[in-house]
Motif scaffolding. Structure first.
Motif, PDB file in Angstrom:
ATOM      1  N   THR A 176       0.819  -1.205   0.000  1.00 12.32           N
ATOM      2  CA  THR A 176       0.000   0.000   0.000  1.00 12.32           C
ATOM      3  C   THR A 176       0.854   1.256   0.000  1.00 12.32           C
ATOM      4  OG1 THR A 176      -0.259  -0.108   2.414  1.00 12.32           O
ATOM      5  CG2 THR A 176      -2.009  -1.093   1.066  1.00 12.32           C
ATOM      6  N   LYS A 177       1.997   1.229   0.671  1.00  7.27           N
ATOM      7  CA  LYS A 177       2.913   2.379   0.627  1.00  7.27           C
ATOM      8  C   LYS A 177       3.431   2.586  -0.793  1.00  7.27           C
ATOM      9  CE  LYS A 177       4.782   2.343   5.325  1.00  7.27           C
ATOM     10  NZ  LYS A 177       5.996   2.069   6.121  1.00  7.27           N
ATOM     11  N   SER A 178       3.797   1.497  -1.431  1.00  9.38           N
ATOM     12  CA  SER A 178       4.312   1.568  -2.797  1.00  9.38           C
ATOM     13  C   SER A 178       3.248   2.124  -3.749  1.00  9.38           C
ATOM     14  CB  SER A 178       4.759   0.175  -3.242  1.00  9.38           C
ATOM     15  OG  SER A 178       5.168   0.189  -4.580  1.00  9.38           O
ATOM     16  N   TYR A 194       0.655   4.015  -2.937  1.00  8.63           N
ATOM     17  CA  TYR A 194       0.450   5.430  -2.611  1.00  8.63           C
ATOM     18  C   TYR A 194       1.554   6.289  -3.237  1.00  8.63           C
ATOM     19  CZ  TYR A 194       0.602   9.864  -0.315  1.00  8.63           C
ATOM     20  OH  TYR A 194       0.667  11.213  -0.099  1.00  8.63           O
ATOM     21  N   ASN A 195       2.802   5.884  -3.076  1.00  7.39           N
ATOM     22  CA  ASN A 195       3.920   6.670  -3.619  1.00  7.39           C
ATOM     23  C   ASN A 195       3.820   6.801  -5.135  1.00  7.39           C
ATOM     24  OD1 ASN A 195       5.130   7.229  -1.133  1.00  7.39           O
ATOM     25  ND2 ASN A 195       6.260   5.307  -1.161  1.00  7.39           N
ATOM     26  N   TRP A 196       3.386   5.760  -5.784  1.00  4.62           N
ATOM     27  CA  TRP A 196       3.240   5.796  -7.240  1.00  4.62           C
ATOM     28  C   TRP A 196       2.068   6.696  -7.629  1.00  4.62           C
ATOM     29  CZ3 TRP A 196      -0.213   2.981 -10.731  1.00  4.62           C
ATOM     30  CH2 TRP A 196       0.187   3.068 -12.067  1.00  4.62           C
ATOM     31  N   MET A 197       0.912   6.524  -6.981  1.00  9.79           N
ATOM     32  CA  MET A 197      -0.281   7.291  -7.322  1.00  9.79           C
ATOM     33  C   MET A 197      -0.143   8.768  -6.953  1.00  9.79           C
ATOM     34  SD  MET A 197      -2.280   5.223  -8.858  1.00  9.79           S
ATOM     35  CE  MET A 197      -3.900   5.956  -8.815  1.00  9.79           C
ATOM     36  N   ASP A 198       0.650   9.078  -5.933  1.00 10.39           N
ATOM     37  CA  ASP A 198       0.827  10.466  -5.501  1.00 10.39           C
ATOM     38  C   ASP A 198       1.573  11.307  -6.543  1.00 10.39           C
ATOM     39  OD1 ASP A 198       0.488  12.522  -3.519  1.00 10.39           O
ATOM     40  OD2 ASP A 198       2.616  12.302  -3.025  1.00 10.39           O
ATOM     41  N   LYS A 199       2.141  10.661  -7.533  1.00  7.80           N
ATOM     42  CA  LYS A 199       2.866  11.378  -8.585  1.00  7.80           C
ATOM     43  C   LYS A 199       1.950  11.782  -9.739  1.00  7.80           C
ATOM     44  CE  LYS A 199       7.163   9.208  -7.410  1.00  7.80           C
ATOM     45  NZ  LYS A 199       7.925   8.011  -7.488  1.00  7.80           N
ATOM     46  N   ARG A 200       0.667  11.376  -9.684  1.00  4.83           N
ATOM     47  CA  ARG A 200      -0.281  11.734 -10.746  1.00  4.83           C
ATOM     48  C   ARG A 200      -0.541  13.231 -10.738  1.00  4.83           C
ATOM     49  NH1 ARG A 200      -5.495   9.498  -9.323  1.00  4.83           N
ATOM     50  NH2 ARG A 200      -4.687   9.891  -7.259  1.00  4.83           N
ATOM     51  N   ARG A 201      -0.792  13.784 -11.879  1.00  7.91           N
ATOM     52  CA  ARG A 201      -1.105  15.208 -11.994  1.00  7.91           C
ATOM     53  C   ARG A 201      -2.141  15.398 -13.093  1.00  7.91           C
ATOM     54  NH1 ARG A 201       0.820  14.712  -7.914  1.00  7.91           N
ATOM     55  NH2 ARG A 201       2.677  15.629  -7.034  1.00  7.91           N
TER      56      ARG A 201
END
Length: 97
Positions: free
Chosen positions: A29-31, A33-40
């Protein structure tokens, strides 16, 4: 056992329940989140051609999102026209105002 079932003549992938250790669930889940948090959000479109297979894979992925009664009531459109892309961007910006 087949990895799919037929419902009214359509293939449905059989759900495979997976079990994870708590530590693995936390790390996954951390991985994610870190990937999805880069969406723009993007409102300026490239004029670079994208292979149609890439576009098809993105649409197939998006169409797997859950929906009520698994009906996927959305429509995806591939826009290639620079003029139409510009109008979409302008409409989105107007909607925000």
């Amino acid at each position: 056992m087949e990895d799919y079932i037929l419902v009214e003549g359509f293939k449905h992938i059989r759900h495979q329940q997976q079990s994870f250790l708590e530590e693995e669930m936390i790390e996954r889940t951390k991985s994610l989140y870190n990937w999805m948090d880069k969406r723009r959000s993007v409102r300026h479109f490239s004029n670079k051609d994208i292979p149609i297979e890439v576009i098809e894979n993105i649409i197939k992925t998006a169409s797997t999102a859950p929906s009520g009664a698994h009906k996927q009531p959305w429509t995806f459109c591939v826009i290639k026209s620079a003029n139409i892309k510009k109008k979409i961007r302008e409409a989105a910006e107007e909607e925000e105002r």
